[in-house]
Design a protein around this motif. Structure first.
Motif, PDB file in Angstrom:
ATOM      1  N   PHE A  44     -10.839  49.867 -22.125  1.00 16.13           N
ATOM      2  CA  PHE A  44     -11.168  50.735 -20.993  1.00 16.13           C
ATOM      3  C   PHE A  44     -10.838  52.167 -21.405  1.00 16.13           C
ATOM      4  CE2 PHE A  44     -10.466  53.009 -17.118  1.00 16.13           C
ATOM      5  CZ  PHE A  44     -11.220  52.389 -16.130  1.00 16.13           C
ATOM      6  N   TYR A  45     -11.757  53.092 -21.156  1.00 17.42           N
ATOM      7  CA  TYR A  45     -11.594  54.505 -21.532  1.00 17.42           C
ATOM      8  C   TYR A  45     -11.376  55.326 -20.270  1.00 17.42           C
ATOM      9  CZ  TYR A  45     -13.016  59.100 -23.464  1.00 17.42           C
ATOM     10  OH  TYR A  45     -13.080  60.436 -23.851  1.00 17.42           O
ATOM     11  N   TRP A  46     -10.209  55.978 -20.177  1.00 15.27           N
ATOM     12  CA  TRP A  46      -9.889  56.808 -19.013  1.00 15.27           C
ATOM     13  C   TRP A  46     -10.523  58.184 -19.203  1.00 15.27           C
ATOM     14  CZ3 TRP A  46      -8.340  55.142 -14.525  1.00 15.27           C
ATOM     15  CH2 TRP A  46      -7.900  56.060 -13.557  1.00 15.27           C
ATOM     16  N   ASN A  47     -11.845  58.237 -19.030  1.00 19.25           N
ATOM     17  CA  ASN A  47     -12.585  59.457 -19.343  1.00 19.25           C
ATOM     18  C   ASN A  47     -12.370  60.569 -18.326  1.00 19.25           C
ATOM     19  OD1 ASN A  47     -14.348  57.789 -17.536  1.00 19.25           O
ATOM     20  ND2 ASN A  47     -15.712  59.536 -17.760  1.00 19.25           N
ATOM     21  N   ILE A  88     -10.020  66.179 -25.337  1.00 23.26           N
ATOM     22  CA  ILE A  88     -10.703  66.703 -26.530  1.00 23.26           C
ATOM     23  C   ILE A  88      -9.855  67.724 -27.269  1.00 23.26           C
ATOM     24  CG2 ILE A  88     -12.999  66.326 -25.543  1.00 23.26           C
ATOM     25  CD1 ILE A  88     -13.170  69.393 -25.094  1.00 23.26           C
ATOM     26  N   ILE A  89      -8.733  68.136 -26.674  1.00 25.28           N
ATOM     27  CA  ILE A  89      -7.861  69.125 -27.310  1.00 25.28           C
ATOM     28  C   ILE A  89      -6.790  68.395 -28.110  1.00 25.28           C
ATOM     29  CG2 ILE A  89      -6.247  71.019 -26.907  1.00 25.28           C
ATOM     30  CD1 ILE A  89      -7.832  71.631 -24.353  1.00 25.28           C
ATOM     31  N   PRO A  90      -6.633  68.717 -29.392  1.00 24.45           N
ATOM     32  CA  PRO A  90      -5.681  67.998 -30.243  1.00 24.45           C
ATOM     33  C   PRO A  90      -4.266  68.025 -29.671  1.00 24.45           C
ATOM     34  CG  PRO A  90      -7.038  69.498 -31.549  1.00 24.45           C
ATOM     35  CD  PRO A  90      -7.322  69.797 -30.116  1.00 24.45           C
ATOM     36  N   GLY A  91      -3.610  66.841 -29.714  1.00 27.77           N
ATOM     37  CA  GLY A  91      -2.209  66.754 -29.359  1.00 27.77           C
ATOM     38  C   GLY A  91      -1.894  66.738 -27.878  1.00 27.77           C
ATOM     39  N   GLN A  92      -2.909  66.738 -27.020  1.00 28.47           N
ATOM     40  CA  GLN A  92      -2.656  66.808 -25.582  1.00 28.47           C
ATOM     41  C   GLN A  92      -2.386  65.438 -24.958  1.00 28.47           C
ATOM     42  OE1 GLN A  92      -2.512  69.672 -23.418  1.00 28.47           O
ATOM     43  NE2 GLN A  92      -2.155  70.495 -25.460  1.00 28.47           N
ATOM     44  N   ILE A  93      -3.187  64.439 -25.312  1.00 25.37           N
ATOM     45  CA  ILE A  93      -3.049  63.108 -24.711  1.00 25.37           C
ATOM     46  C   ILE A  93      -3.151  62.060 -25.819  1.00 25.37           C
ATOM     47  CG2 ILE A  93      -3.914  61.495 -22.979  1.00 25.37           C
ATOM     48  CD1 ILE A  93      -5.246  63.802 -21.549  1.00 25.37           C
ATOM     49  N   GLU A  94      -2.150  61.177 -25.886  1.00 23.58           N
ATOM     50  CA  GLU A  94      -2.154  60.127 -26.904  1.00 23.58           C
ATOM     51  C   GLU A  94      -3.249  59.110 -26.601  1.00 23.58           C
ATOM     52  OE1 GLU A  94       0.365  60.948 -24.980  1.00 23.58           O
ATOM     53  OE2 GLU A  94       2.133  61.476 -26.176  1.00 23.58           O
ATOM     54  N   PHE A 124      -3.140  74.495  -4.521  1.00 23.75           N
ATOM     55  CA  PHE A 124      -1.874  73.839  -4.861  1.00 23.75           C
ATOM     56  C   PHE A 124      -1.965  72.326  -4.666  1.00 23.75           C
ATOM     57  CE2 PHE A 124      -1.282  74.354  -0.302  1.00 23.75           C
ATOM     58  CZ  PHE A 124      -0.564  73.229   0.067  1.00 23.75           C
ATOM     59  N   VAL A 125      -2.779  71.885  -3.714  1.00 21.62           N
ATOM     60  CA  VAL A 125      -2.953  70.450  -3.488  1.00 21.62           C
ATOM     61  C   VAL A 125      -3.666  69.815  -4.680  1.00 21.62           C
ATOM     62  CG1 VAL A 125      -4.048  68.698  -2.033  1.00 21.62           C
ATOM     63  CG2 VAL A 125      -2.964  70.702  -0.984  1.00 21.62           C
ATOM     64  N   VAL A 126      -4.730  70.470  -5.147  1.00 23.82           N
ATOM     65  CA  VAL A 126      -5.489  69.936  -6.283  1.00 23.82           C
ATOM     66  C   VAL A 126      -4.621  69.885  -7.532  1.00 23.82           C
ATOM     67  CG1 VAL A 126      -7.473  70.304  -7.796  1.00 23.82           C
ATOM     68  CG2 VAL A 126      -7.676  70.760  -5.340  1.00 23.82           C
ATOM     69  N   VAL A 127      -3.882  70.971  -7.797  1.00 24.73           N
ATOM     70  CA  VAL A 127      -3.038  71.019  -8.990  1.00 24.73           C
ATOM     71  C   VAL A 127      -1.970  69.932  -8.945  1.00 24.73           C
ATOM     72  CG1 VAL A 127      -1.369  72.405 -10.291  1.00 24.73           C
ATOM     73  CG2 VAL A 127      -3.453  73.465  -9.403  1.00 24.73           C
ATOM     74  N   TYR A 128      -1.366  69.735  -7.780  1.00 30.05           N
ATOM     75  CA  TYR A 128      -0.321  68.712  -7.646  1.00 30.05           C
ATOM     76  C   TYR A 128      -0.888  67.310  -7.871  1.00 30.05           C
ATOM     77  CZ  TYR A 128       3.135  65.614  -5.572  1.00 30.05           C
ATOM     78  OH  TYR A 128       4.022  64.588  -5.363  1.00 30.05           O
ATOM     79  N   LEU A 129      -2.037  67.023  -7.249  1.00 27.50           N
ATOM     80  CA  LEU A 129      -2.608  65.683  -7.332  1.00 27.50           C
ATOM     81  C   LEU A 129      -3.162  65.370  -8.717  1.00 27.50           C
ATOM     82  CD1 LEU A 129      -4.473  65.457  -3.897  1.00 27.50           C
ATOM     83  CD2 LEU A 129      -2.327  64.330  -4.542  1.00 27.50           C
ATOM     84  N   ARG A 130      -3.677  66.395  -9.410  1.00 30.84           N
ATOM     85  CA  ARG A 130      -4.380  66.156 -10.668  1.00 30.84           C
ATOM     86  C   ARG A 130      -3.608  66.625 -11.901  1.00 30.84           C
ATOM     87  NH1 ARG A 130      -9.772  64.977 -10.653  1.00 30.84           N
ATOM     88  NH2 ARG A 130      -9.985  66.059 -12.634  1.00 30.84           N
ATOM     89  N   LYS A 131      -2.318  66.910 -11.752  1.00 29.03           N
ATOM     90  CA  LYS A 131      -1.577  67.512 -12.867  1.00 29.03           C
ATOM     91  C   LYS A 131      -1.559  66.629 -14.108  1.00 29.03           C
ATOM     92  CE  LYS A 131       2.792  65.964 -10.800  1.00 29.03           C
ATOM     93  NZ  LYS A 131       4.079  66.421 -10.216  1.00 29.03           N
ATOM     94  N   THR A 132      -1.603  65.307 -13.920  1.00 31.44           N
ATOM     95  CA  THR A 132      -1.609  64.388 -15.066  1.00 31.44           C
ATOM     96  C   THR A 132      -3.011  63.856 -15.357  1.00 31.44           C
ATOM     97  OG1 THR A 132      -1.200  62.447 -13.679  1.00 31.44           O
ATOM     98  CG2 THR A 132       0.737  63.654 -14.497  1.00 31.44           C
ATOM     99  N   LEU A 133      -3.991  64.269 -14.569  1.00 32.76           N
ATOM    100  CA  LEU A 133      -5.349  63.724 -14.655  1.00 32.76           C
ATOM    101  C   LEU A 133      -5.338  62.198 -14.487  1.00 32.76           C
ATOM    102  CD1 LEU A 133      -6.825  65.980 -17.481  1.00 32.76           C
ATOM    103  CD2 LEU A 133      -7.030  66.262 -15.016  1.00 32.76           C
ATOM    104  N   PHE A 134      -4.330  61.720 -13.761  1.00 34.66           N
ATOM    105  CA  PHE A 134      -4.206  60.319 -13.354  1.00 34.66           C
ATOM    106  C   PHE A 134      -4.066  59.342 -14.515  1.00 34.66           C
ATOM    107  CE2 PHE A 134      -7.081  62.462 -10.232  1.00 34.66           C
ATOM    108  CZ  PHE A 134      -6.172  62.558  -9.183  1.00 34.66           C
ATOM    109  N   VAL A 135      -3.610  59.818 -15.678  1.00 35.51           N
ATOM    110  CA  VAL A 135      -3.518  58.900 -16.822  1.00 35.51           C
ATOM    111  C   VAL A 135      -2.543  57.755 -16.546  1.00 35.51           C
ATOM    112  CG1 VAL A 135      -4.203  60.595 -18.567  1.00 35.51           C
ATOM    113  CG2 VAL A 135      -1.785  60.366 -17.946  1.00 35.51           C
ATOM    114  N   GLU A 136      -1.592  57.972 -15.622  1.00 35.12           N
ATOM    115  CA  GLU A 136      -0.644  56.901 -15.297  1.00 35.12           C
ATOM    116  C   GLU A 136      -1.324  55.734 -14.597  1.00 35.12           C
ATOM    117  OE1 GLU A 136      -0.862  59.627 -11.779  1.00 35.12           O
ATOM    118  OE2 GLU A 136      -0.703  59.890 -13.957  1.00 35.12           O
TER     119      GLU A 136
END
Length: 368
Positions: free
Chosen positions: A41-44, A51-57, A345-357
């Motif tokens: 499954f790809y969390w696109n 696409i930025i080196p070193g940002q997400i394993e 501020f709501v968007v930044v708080y909710l999406r700060k991790t881009l939901f990878v968890e």
């Protein structure tokens, strides 16, 4: 025994499989066969940052699909790596690659879309191919001094924002948009916030401008010819427009002129018995995560009702207003529901991790 076949191993397919397996207890016996060309499954959702080196394993972007279903009784679930080649709704058969023919009683089309230019914002054919494309793209981003993002829609704004947040002081980031504003068609306040946020990150925004052609230079750089007549030298071009529905296996009579599957008010494919279509592949509402999740919930409930001989749910109620939230770098973002702007501020708080968890809980079904 009812054979339920689900085509597609992205969010729509995986979430619906888990929901049916969890909800359809004490029903007619059934087996779900999930078909996907991807082993993982790809969390696109996180790909603009990925696409930025070193940002997400890699393990926060990819997780094996099959292992997520080991919890269910033997014989109730099967995962097949392959892709649909043809569909016969009269015979209730799907032909899958590797000469596999599957009979179904109930069928769910959840094959999604691909990027027209083969960008790694979606899967590109197989998990290994997607990983290779992503890693290759990361290397190009690291090396490039000038990057041109073509398309000022949501994906283009997110990509330009992520690039500029990381490299705005060291690389030239240019965003081309064919409209008169960034995010044309969105509320003016959302467009304004997006423009201001990008400019603060040193993004060079060029509106009412398209790339008409490109020329490969001897030094390896690209020379872009713009609609204005200007020529622009760049190390990397990132197209962020033009999704293509994965419906090559679906008979044309079930598709609209853009190639999306036509569904009725129950998300059933029109004029095809016992077939549903959900997610990006269907024509019912905007392609976005929240809509996909609502459609999955609805179809899982409908199929669970069929298996238990219960009354099917009332018609699906699609969103009539567009809903979206997106980040512009790691500290800014905006969004809207219809013409109502969502506070940044709501968007930044909710999406700060881009939901990878949520990747692992999606794959193992624990969130459903």
């Amino acid at each position: 025994m009812k054979n339920i076949v689900i085509l597609g191993g992205s969010y729509a397919g995986v979430s619906t499989a888990h929901r049916i397996l969890k909800q359809a207890t004490n029903t007619t016996p059934f087996k779900i066969t999930l078909i996907s060309p991807n082993t993982d499954f790809y969390w696109n959702i996180a790909s603009p940052r990925g696409i930025i080196p070193g940002q997400i394993e890699d393990d926060k972007l990819f997780q094996p699909i099959s292992a997520g279903f080991d919890q269910y009784p033997a014989g109730q679930f099967e995962f097949v790596v392959g892709y649909a080649e043809s569909l016969d709704v009269d015979a209730k058969k799907v032909r899958v690659s590797n000469n596999i023919i599957l009979d179904y009683d109930l069928l769910i089309l959840a094959t999604g879309t691909n990027d027209r230019e083969g960008m790694p914002f979606k899967g590109v054919g197989s998990t290994q191919a997607t990983k290779d494309a992503l890693h290759g793209f990361q290397a190009k981003v690291a090396k490039a001094e000038t990057i041109v993002v073509c398309g000022a829609g949501v994906t283009g704004v997110e990509v330009a924002g992520e690039l500029a947040f990381e490299y705005g002081q060291t690389k030239k980031i240019i965003l081309l948009g064919s409209g008169s504003t960034v995010l044309e068609g969105s509320p003016a306040s959302v467009s304004k916030i997006s423009t201001n946020s990008l400019e603060k990150l040193n993004v060079d925004i060029r509106l009412q401008t398209k790339m008409t052609s490109s020329i490969q230079k001897p030094d390896g750089r690209l020379e872009l010819v713009l609609s204005s007549g200007e020529r622009l030298s760049t190390d990397l071009t990132i197209p962020t427009f033009g999704l293509v529905p994965n419906t090559s296996y679906v008979p044309e009579k079930f598709l609209n002129t853009q190639g999306y599957v036509v569904v009725d008010e129950y998300l059933k494919v029109k004029n095809a018995k016992s077939v549903w279509a959900i997610g990006d592949v269907c024509d019912t509402e905007y392609s976005q995560f929240l809509s996909c999740d609502r459609q999955s919930t609805y179809v899982a409930k409908a199929i669970s009702s069929i298996l238990s001989d219960a009354k099917i749910p009332p018609p699906y109620q699609p969103f009539t207003s567009k809903f979206m939230g997106f980040q512009i770098g790691k500290t800014s973002g905006t969004g809207h529901f219809g013409w109502f702007r969502i506070p940044s501020f709501v968007v930044v708080y909710l999406r700060k991790t881009l939901f990878v968890e949520r990747l692992l809980t999606t794959v193992n079904g624990s969130q459903f």
